[in-house]
Enzyme design. Structure first.
Site, mmCIF file in Angstrom:
data_model
loop_
_atom_site.group_PDB
_atom_site.id
_atom_site.type_symbol
_atom_site.label_atom_id
_atom_site.label_comp_id
_atom_site.label_asym_id
_atom_site.label_seq_id
_atom_site.Cartn_x
_atom_site.Cartn_y
_atom_site.Cartn_z
ATOM 1 N N LYS A 10 0.850 -1.190 0.000
ATOM 2 C CA LYS A 10 0.000 0.000 0.000
ATOM 3 C C LYS A 10 0.886 1.241 0.000
ATOM 4 O O LYS A 10 1.854 1.315 0.763
ATOM 5 C CB LYS A 10 -0.896 0.012 1.239
ATOM 6 C CG LYS A 10 -2.111 0.931 1.117
ATOM 7 C CD LYS A 10 -3.176 0.331 0.219
ATOM 8 C CE LYS A 10 -4.526 1.041 0.396
ATOM 9 N NZ LYS A 10 -5.557 0.440 -0.475
ATOM 10 N N THR A 55 -4.449 -5.053 0.642
ATOM 11 C CA THR A 55 -3.747 -3.782 0.802
ATOM 12 C C THR A 55 -4.518 -2.853 1.740
ATOM 13 O O THR A 55 -3.914 -2.014 2.413
ATOM 14 C CB THR A 55 -3.523 -3.088 -0.554
ATOM 15 O OG1 THR A 55 -4.774 -2.785 -1.171
ATOM 16 C CG2 THR A 55 -2.694 -3.971 -1.470
ATOM 17 N N ASP A 56 -5.830 -3.011 1.818
ATOM 18 C CA ASP A 56 -6.599 -2.230 2.785
ATOM 19 C C ASP A 56 -6.209 -2.613 4.207
ATOM 20 O O ASP A 56 -6.153 -1.754 5.097
ATOM 21 C CB ASP A 56 -8.096 -2.438 2.563
ATOM 22 C CG ASP A 56 -8.939 -1.498 3.407
ATOM 23 O OD1 ASP A 56 -8.900 -0.273 3.146
ATOM 24 O OD2 ASP A 56 -9.615 -1.978 4.342
ATOM 25 N N ARG A 173 31.212 32.760 -8.387
ATOM 26 C CA ARG A 173 29.877 32.544 -8.947
ATOM 27 C C ARG A 173 28.885 32.267 -7.830
ATOM 28 O O ARG A 173 29.262 31.929 -6.701
ATOM 29 C CB ARG A 173 29.874 31.365 -9.929
ATOM 30 C CG ARG A 173 30.166 30.019 -9.289
ATOM 31 C CD ARG A 173 30.003 28.879 -10.263
ATOM 32 N NE ARG A 173 30.273 27.577 -9.635
ATOM 33 C CZ ARG A 173 30.040 26.406 -10.211
ATOM 34 N NH1 ARG A 173 29.519 26.368 -11.440
ATOM 35 N NH2 ARG A 173 30.310 25.286 -9.583
ATOM 36 N N ASN A 242 22.756 21.520 -9.843
ATOM 37 C CA ASN A 242 22.964 22.963 -9.891
ATOM 38 C C ASN A 242 21.641 23.675 -10.162
ATOM 39 O O ASN A 242 20.929 23.325 -11.105
ATOM 40 C CB ASN A 242 23.941 23.330 -11.015
ATOM 41 C CG ASN A 242 25.383 23.136 -10.610
ATOM 42 O OD1 ASN A 242 25.733 23.318 -9.459
ATOM 43 N ND2 ASN A 242 26.211 22.765 -11.570
ATOM 44 N N HIS A 244 20.948 26.900 -11.547
ATOM 45 C CA HIS A 244 21.740 27.931 -12.203
ATOM 46 C C HIS A 244 21.077 29.312 -12.096
ATOM 47 O O HIS A 244 19.854 29.448 -12.228
ATOM 48 C CB HIS A 244 21.934 27.590 -13.680
ATOM 49 C CG HIS A 244 22.762 26.368 -13.898
ATOM 50 N ND1 HIS A 244 24.089 26.308 -13.561
ATOM 51 C CD2 HIS A 244 22.453 25.154 -14.413
ATOM 52 C CE1 HIS A 244 24.569 25.123 -13.871
ATOM 53 N NE2 HIS A 244 23.587 24.396 -14.384
#
Length: 279
Positions: A10, A55-56, A173, A242, A244
């Site tokens: 799940k 899955t529940d 930079r 990065n 930029h």
């Protein structure tokens, strides 16, 4: 045809845990994915669901364990959740649990954090990931999208030049990134939250206080600092794209570039990654 491998579970089970055993409440909001492996082949090959945990039900178990352990740190919580599946279901061989946190920080009132009022903390998304079997466990903590920048003390020079090179070298930079990092635990710290905060503190300290000749070197120095500061971490993997900021040419308007006006862009970006481990 052979069934090579399978898993199911799940995803996006969203839970908010509120620890309210005194006047100062704590909140932990998670989005959890729990994936199971084990004796489930027949569900795929024969349509036999007799061993499949719905899955529940998996979602309900996440909620139950969350309710039983509202104050557990995220790393402890995923361990408790994995143990619940492995202890309860003999036919489950392995569990992979990923829990991503939406962070909330206390609202500051007159310089102090309020006991029970919070504002969304938007910088970075912490997560934990546990791979657990009956034999061993591999626990990783990390953060995605943790964004920071500095406006000087960073450069890029002396790199490979050939006919494809158009980028101009610079000793100064702007350096900005949205860091994804994960660290593998080899021991249990006194506090996961405290150790995780130390990881971020060390990363920011290195970033802010050392000259960066390139993102590669900065990542390595961050990894070294983290491993020195948190002995329970075996290795750390860091990825820094990065972000930029390109200088704007205002010469047509009689204005030279003075390092004050840039165009933000993050596509395409440089992607720099590394893993640093103990020797």
């Amino acid at each position: 045809m052979p069934l090579i491998r399978n898993s199911y579970g799940k995803g996006r089970v969203r839970i908010m845990r509120v620890k309210r055993d005194n006047a100062r409440h704590e909140v932990r909001e998670l989005s959890v994915q729990a994936m199971l492996t084990g004796d489930f082949d027949a569900a795929y090959t024969e349509g036999d669901n007799s061993k499949v945990i719905a899955t529940d039900s998996i979602k309900n178990i996440v909620n139950i364990v969350a309710r039983d352990h509202v104050g557990a740190e995220n790393e402890d919580f995923v361990g408790l959740l994995a143990s619940h599946f492995l202890d309860r279901y003999a036919h489950v061989d392995g569990v992979e649990i990923t829990a991503a946190e939406t962070r909330w920080r206390r609202i500051e009132v007159d310089g102090a954090g309020h006991d029970h009022s919070f504002v969304l903390d938007g910088n970075g998304k912490p997560f934990v990931k546990l791979e657990a079997t009956r034999q061993d466990r591999r626990l990783v903590s990390g953060i995605t999208g943790f964004t920071f920048l500095k406006t000087t003390e960073s450069g890029w020079e002396n790199y490979w030049f050939d006919e494809a090179t158009t980028l101009k070298p610079t000793p100064d930079r702007l350096f900005a990134t949205a860091m994804d990092a994960s660290w593998l635990w080899s021991g249990t710290p006194a506090s996961y939250a405290g150790a995780n905060a130390t990881v971020i503190d060390e990363a920011l300290k290195v970033f802010a206080t050392t000259y960066s000749p390139g993102v590669q070197n900065t990542l390595y120095l961050i990894g070294e600092a983290v491993l020195a500061a948190v002995p329970e971490i075996a290795e750390i993997t860091i990825a820094c794209p990065n972000k930029h900021y390109l200088p704007i040419d205002l010469s047509p308007f009689g204005r030279g570039f003075d390092g004050q006006v840039f165009t933000p862009t993050d596509e395409p970006h440089g992607q720099i990654e590394c893993t640093i481990a103990r020797g």
